[in-house]
Design a protein around this motif. Structure first.
Motif, short mmCIF file in Angstrom:
data_model
loop_
_atom_site.label_atom_id
_atom_site.label_comp_id
_atom_site.label_asym_id
_atom_site.label_seq_id
_atom_site.Cartn_x
_atom_site.Cartn_y
_atom_site.Cartn_z
N ILE A 60 0.80 -1.21 0.01
CA ILE A 60 -0.18 0.00 -0.01
C ILE A 60 0.99 1.34 -0.16
N LYS A 61 1.70 1.32 1.08
CA LYS A 61 2.63 2.47 1.12
C LYS A 61 4.04 2.44 0.40
N GLY A 62 4.58 1.33 -0.22
CA GLY A 62 5.38 1.22 -0.87
C GLY A 62 6.78 0.77 0.14
N ASN A 63 7.81 0.47 -0.49
CA ASN A 63 8.95 0.09 0.17
C ASN A 63 9.66 1.27 0.98
N LYS A 64 10.16 1.35 2.14
CA LYS A 64 10.77 2.26 2.88
C LYS A 64 11.91 2.02 3.37
N LEU A 65 13.12 2.89 3.22
CA LEU A 65 14.37 2.59 3.64
C LEU A 65 14.65 3.54 4.93
N SER A 66 14.96 2.84 6.14
CA SER A 66 15.26 3.76 7.31
C SER A 66 16.39 3.52 7.90
N ASP A 67 17.16 4.47 8.53
CA ASP A 67 18.42 4.28 9.19
C ASP A 67 18.37 4.41 10.61
N GLU A 68 19.16 3.77 11.35
CA GLU A 68 19.15 3.83 12.93
C GLU A 68 20.89 4.08 13.36
N SER A 69 20.93 5.15 14.30
CA SER A 69 22.38 5.35 14.58
C SER A 69 22.55 4.12 15.38
N VAL A 70 24.06 3.87 15.69
CA VAL A 70 24.77 2.89 16.52
C VAL A 70 24.33 3.14 17.90
N LYS A 71 24.11 4.63 18.38
CA LYS A 71 23.85 4.86 19.57
C LYS A 71 22.22 4.48 19.99
N GLU A 72 21.40 4.75 18.94
CA GLU A 72 19.72 4.25 18.93
C GLU A 72 19.89 2.74 19.08
N PHE A 73 20.70 2.17 18.27
CA PHE A 73 20.72 0.45 18.44
C PHE A 73 20.89 0.04 19.71
N TYR A 74 22.11 0.63 20.28
CA TYR A 74 22.64 0.01 21.58
C TYR A 74 21.28 0.49 22.61
N LYS A 75 20.90 1.79 22.61
CA LYS A 75 19.95 2.30 23.51
C LYS A 75 18.84 1.22 23.47
N SER A 76 18.15 0.83 22.34
CA SER A 76 17.13 0.17 22.07
C SER A 76 17.26 -1.32 22.76
N ILE A 77 18.44 -1.94 22.57
CA ILE A 77 18.69 -3.17 22.95
C ILE A 77 18.63 -3.03 24.56
N ALA A 78 19.44 -2.24 25.16
CA ALA A 78 19.40 -1.95 26.46
C ALA A 78 18.09 -1.75 27.20
N ALA A 79 16.99 -1.11 26.48
CA ALA A 79 15.83 -0.80 27.01
C ALA A 79 14.66 -1.82 26.73
N ILE A 80 15.07 -3.07 26.41
CA ILE A 80 14.06 -4.22 26.31
C ILE A 80 13.91 -4.75 27.85
N PRO A 81 12.64 -5.02 27.99
CA PRO A 81 12.55 -5.16 29.52
C PRO A 81 12.90 -6.75 29.64
N SER A 82 13.11 -7.39 30.67
CA SER A 82 13.59 -8.34 31.20
C SER A 82 12.67 -9.56 30.95
N ASN A 83 11.42 -9.16 31.06
CA ASN A 83 10.26 -10.14 30.78
C ASN A 83 10.19 -10.47 29.25
N VAL A 84 10.66 -9.75 28.36
CA VAL A 84 10.68 -10.09 27.01
C VAL A 84 11.51 -10.96 26.45
N THR A 85 10.92 -11.82 25.71
CA THR A 85 11.94 -12.79 25.08
C THR A 85 12.02 -12.60 23.74
N PHE A 86 12.87 -12.80 22.86
CA PHE A 86 13.22 -12.59 21.50
C PHE A 86 14.29 -13.52 20.96
N LYS A 87 14.05 -13.91 19.94
CA LYS A 87 14.94 -14.84 19.29
C LYS A 87 14.70 -14.44 17.86
N GLU A 88 16.24 -14.27 17.16
CA GLU A 88 16.45 -14.40 15.73
C GLU A 88 17.10 -15.35 15.21
#
Length: 133
Positions: A60-88
């Motif tokens: 519908i909206k078409g493909n979109k490319l987005s960037d994330e800074s390394v600082k934002e990446f580390y911050k987002s990883i550190a902010a994941i609550p301990s009760n949340v599980t994820f697996k890639e």
């Protein structure tokens, strides 16, 4: 003469295989740290000039490319609550190496709290600095 050629080919093949194992180890270490939500370990395998890009696909909206800074990446990883599980879950890896550059293509499935969230592909570009990828 044939024995010399066979020996050289085997030696070259062994060197290439060893380099691929080194590159795969870096990717494996990245995901161990990622799943542990350990930004200190992530920083050990990532350049401080890390470039993170994502593609969102939408008919519908078409493909979109987005960037994330390394600082934002580390911050987002550190902010994941301990009760949340994820697996890639990495489904396979294709590694190409040319000199001090390696490219790794890894199709994946992403599970959030044990449920399949989405699937896609990662691409990693690594460079060899001194003796380390």
């Amino acid at each position: 003469m044939k024995k010399v050629i066979v020996f050289i080919l085997l030696l070259f093949g062994g060197i290439c295989n060893a380099q691929k194992k080194e590159v795969q180890e870096v990717i494996d270490n990245f995901f161990v740290a990622f799943h542990q939500k350990d930004t200190i370990k992530l920083k050990l395998v990532c350049s401080d000039k890390l470039i993170l890009q994502s593609i969102s696909e939408s008919t519908i909206k078409g493909n979109k490319l987005s960037d994330e800074s390394v600082k934002e990446f580390y911050k987002s990883i550190a902010a994941i609550p301990s009760n949340v599980t994820f697996k890639e879950k990495i489904l396979s890896s294709v590694i190409q190496i040319d000199g001090s550059m390696a490219h790794v293509w890894t199709p994946y499935e992403f599970y959030f709290n044990d449920k399949l969230s989405h699937s896609g592909v990662n691409t990693f570009t690594l460079f060899k600095e001194k003796d380390n990828w």
